[in-house]
Write an enzyme that holds these catalytic residues in place. Structure first.
Site, PDB file in Angstrom:
ATOM      1  N   CYS A 111       0.867  13.000  -4.712  1.00 58.65           N
ATOM      2  CA  CYS A 111      -0.048  13.376  -5.798  1.00 58.65           C
ATOM      3  C   CYS A 111      -0.540  14.803  -5.661  1.00 58.65           C
ATOM      4  O   CYS A 111      -0.803  15.484  -6.652  1.00 58.65           O
ATOM      5  CB  CYS A 111      -1.229  12.412  -5.823  1.00 58.65           C
ATOM      6  SG  CYS A 111      -0.781  10.700  -6.195  1.00 58.65           S
ATOM      7  N   LEU A 148      -4.567   2.579  10.242  1.00 55.86           N
ATOM      8  CA  LEU A 148      -4.065   1.473  11.046  1.00 55.86           C
ATOM      9  C   LEU A 148      -2.666   1.782  11.581  1.00 55.86           C
ATOM     10  O   LEU A 148      -1.791   2.243  10.850  1.00 55.86           O
ATOM     11  CB  LEU A 148      -4.025   0.192  10.222  1.00 55.86           C
ATOM     12  CG  LEU A 148      -5.375  -0.377   9.783  1.00 55.86           C
ATOM     13  CD1 LEU A 148      -5.175  -1.668   8.999  1.00 55.86           C
ATOM     14  CD2 LEU A 148      -6.287  -0.613  10.981  1.00 55.86           C
ATOM     15  N   ALA A 197       5.364   6.809   6.517  1.00 53.62           N
ATOM     16  CA  ALA A 197       5.158   6.304   7.872  1.00 53.62           C
ATOM     17  C   ALA A 197       4.320   5.035   7.849  1.00 53.62           C
ATOM     18  O   ALA A 197       4.639   4.038   8.530  1.00 53.62           O
ATOM     19  CB  ALA A 197       4.497   7.373   8.740  1.00 53.62           C
TER      20      ALA A 197
END
Length: 253
Positions: free
Chosen positions: A189, A108, A131
């Site tokens: 991660c 999105l 972001a």
């Protein structure tokens, strides 16, 4: 009014005096947007679906990889190579066929992000990059929507809730001011590792704060940064001041 099936399904939750039948109806009529269907989104979505959130929107542009399965517990081994948003939606629909789930197989941004945020009662930021976090924070502030944000890496987790319904901060940008050229997460991660239950703990708490907010139960930790250390099981909480010079929520004073 709840149906007999709904009353039986959610009985243990309805028994809570802070929720009751009216609270369950609020959950059934709510729309929640989850931005990200990774470790945070997996855990949060499972509990929100179980709790009977009437409309769940899950947005993610990624596909399931074998390395995800250690912590992204909504997926199955057979889901590898398939769209996360769609696979999550199918698992959640199987868990609770009484709710509506919409998968958005895209990251999105811009107008699409603004539209999805405007349709939601609560937004959960379960993303894994700066972001997106900045963009979701700005969209929620502009639309006056409450935001429940989570993050986790290695053994540490963070939980934050922002109440933008009155058009006031603090916001995510107040806590982590955006610096030019630093939109990419320096640690994630993939390069730093993550203990699965840590990210699951934060995702579950995002779901809990959402349920409390929608039912008016207890106190939601708005404007507070909560940090969790999985190695010591310790929690720390810090009240977040509004940055008056913040380009998102500041007063410009």
């Amino acid at each position: 009014m709840l149906s007999d099936q709904e009353f039986l399904r959610y009985n243990r939750q309805i028994m809570l005096p802070q929720i009751g039948e009216s609270g369950q109806q609020s959950l059934s009529g709510a729309q929640v947007l989850l931005v990200g269907a990774g470790g945070l989104g997996s855990a949060a979505a499972l509990y929100l679906a179980g709790a009977g959130i009437g409309n769940l929107v899950i947005a993610d542009d990624d596909t399931v990889d074998s390395s995800n399965l250690q912590r992204q517990v909504v997926y199955r081994d057979s889901d590898q190579g398939k769209a996360k948003a769609q696979m999550a939606a199918e698992q959640l629909q199987a868990l609770n066929p009484h709710i509506r789930i919409r998968a958005v197989k895209a990251r999105l941004a811009d107008q699409r992000l603004a539209m999805e945020v405007s349709l939601a009662d609560v937004v959960l930021d379960c993303s894994d990059n700066l972001a997106t976090r900045y963009a979701v924070n700005l969209a929620c502030f502009k639309a006056n929507k409450p935001l429940i944000s989570g993050a986790a890496i290695r053994w540490q987790g963070q939980l934050m809730a922002f109440d933008f319904r009155q058009g006031k901060g603090p916001c995510y940008h107040c806590l982590f001011p955006r610096q030019a050229g630093t939109l990419d997460e320096p640690q994630n991660c993939s390069n730093s590792g993550i203990a699965g239950p840590v990210v699951g703990t934060v995702g579950n708490l995002q779901a809990l704060e959402t349920i409390k907010l929608l039912t008016g139960s207890g106190e939601v930790g708005f404007g507070t940064l909560r940090q969790f250390d999985g190695l010591t099981m310790g929690w720390q909480a810090f009240q977040l001041p509004t940055d008056k010079s913040c380009p998102v929520c500041g007063t410009g004073e």
